[in-house]
Design a protein around this motif. Sequence first.
Motif, PDB file in Angstrom:
ATOM      1  N   UNK A  54      30.995  14.025  46.937  1.00  0.00           N
ATOM      2  CA  UNK A  54      30.872  12.605  47.263  1.00  0.00           C
ATOM      3  C   UNK A  54      30.250  12.412  48.642  1.00  0.00           C
ATOM      4  N   UNK A  55      30.703  13.187  49.620  1.00  0.00           N
ATOM      5  CA  UNK A  55      30.179  13.060  50.974  1.00  0.00           C
ATOM      6  C   UNK A  55      28.685  13.337  51.019  1.00  0.00           C
ATOM      7  N   UNK A  56      28.245  14.394  50.341  1.00  0.00           N
ATOM      8  CA  UNK A  56      26.833  14.758  50.366  1.00  0.00           C
ATOM      9  C   UNK A  56      25.960  13.762  49.599  1.00  0.00           C
ATOM     10  N   UNK A  57      26.457  13.250  48.501  1.00  0.00           N
ATOM     11  CA  UNK A  57      25.699  12.217  47.793  1.00  0.00           C
ATOM     12  C   UNK A  57      25.543  10.998  48.694  1.00  0.00           C
ATOM     13  N   UNK A  58      26.621  10.610  49.373  1.00  0.00           N
ATOM     14  CA  UNK A  58      26.551   9.480  50.291  1.00  0.00           C
ATOM     15  C   UNK A  58      25.641   9.726  51.474  1.00  0.00           C
ATOM     16  N   UNK A  59      25.533  10.963  51.897  1.00  0.00           N
ATOM     17  CA  UNK A  59      24.713  11.308  53.056  1.00  0.00           C
ATOM     18  C   UNK A  59      23.218  11.321  52.725  1.00  0.00           C
ATOM     19  N   UNK A  60      22.863  11.792  51.527  1.00  0.00           N
ATOM     20  CA  UNK A  60      21.458  12.046  51.227  1.00  0.00           C
ATOM     21  C   UNK A  60      20.786  11.043  50.288  1.00  0.00           C
ATOM     22  N   UNK A  61      21.542  10.183  49.613  1.00  0.00           N
ATOM     23  CA  UNK A  61      20.941   9.308  48.611  1.00  0.00           C
ATOM     24  C   UNK A  61      21.184   7.839  48.922  1.00  0.00           C
ATOM     25  N   UNK A  62      20.213   7.021  48.537  1.00  0.00           N
ATOM     26  CA  UNK A  62      20.266   5.578  48.753  1.00  0.00           C
ATOM     27  C   UNK A  62      19.815   4.862  47.488  1.00  0.00           C
ATOM     28  N   UNK A  63      20.026   3.562  47.465  1.00  0.00           N
ATOM     29  CA  UNK A  63      19.656   2.745  46.319  1.00  0.00           C
ATOM     30  C   UNK A  63      18.195   3.011  45.924  1.00  0.00           C
ATOM     31  N   UNK A  64      17.978   3.249  44.623  1.00  0.00           N
ATOM     32  CA  UNK A  64      16.631   3.486  44.109  1.00  0.00           C
ATOM     33  C   UNK A  64      16.215   4.940  44.068  1.00  0.00           C
ATOM     34  N   UNK A  65      16.936   5.817  44.771  1.00  0.00           N
ATOM     35  CA  UNK A  65      16.592   7.245  44.750  1.00  0.00           C
ATOM     36  C   UNK A  65      16.897   7.842  43.383  1.00  0.00           C
ATOM     37  N   UNK A  66      16.090   8.832  43.007  1.00  0.00           N
ATOM     38  CA  UNK A  66      16.330   9.550  41.759  1.00  0.00           C
ATOM     39  C   UNK A  66      17.333  10.658  42.040  1.00  0.00           C
ATOM     40  N   UNK A  67      18.351  10.730  41.211  1.00  0.00           N
ATOM     41  CA  UNK A  67      19.433  11.687  41.385  1.00  0.00           C
ATOM     42  C   UNK A  67      19.748  12.311  40.035  1.00  0.00           C
ATOM     43  N   UNK A  68      19.919  13.620  40.022  1.00  0.00           N
ATOM     44  CA  UNK A  68      20.371  14.310  38.815  1.00  0.00           C
ATOM     45  C   UNK A  68      21.805  14.771  39.060  1.00  0.00           C
ATOM     46  N   UNK A  69      22.663  14.547  38.083  1.00  0.00           N
ATOM     47  CA  UNK A  69      24.069  14.924  38.216  1.00  0.00           C
ATOM     48  C   UNK A  69      24.508  15.746  37.010  1.00  0.00           C
TER      49      UNK A  69
END
Length: 146
Positions: A54-69
């Motif tokens: 959770x901390x790393x997702x919050x640190x590196x990603x913002x609204x509109x970014x593409x993220x794979x989980x």
Amino acid sequence: MNHVTLMGRLCGEIELKRTQNGNVCTNFSLAVDRYANGSKTADFIRCVAWGKTAENIGKFFHKGDVLAVHGSIKTGNFTDRNGNKHYTTDVYVTNFYFTGSKANLQKSNYQNRNSANYNRSPYPQNSRSSYQNGYYQNPFDGYETL
């Protein structure tokens, strides 16, 4: 077997929360494209991450970014103040992957073109073939992982 892998765009900014025990968590939604009957639509998938994930997702990603989980599906239910019962389905994220956004990719490509090593080949100079002596030779063997 309960495994889920999704790739989509973040629907909002990541908001980290801390439980009474001090554990960090976040809830977010991914807009995942789906093609049905020749047209494109999006599903909005609720995701939950805990701890360092959770901390790393919050640190590196913002609204509109593409993220794979990657994670698993968990279902639950709750009763609201009016006595109505609601059912939930969430993806509990165990791993995430950087996929990049258009702005970040354009920025990094610009920086790479202006760096001294832009034209340098990532392959060893003495590498004649990636398939030698019956075995696949990884062209990145001997390079340090960053």
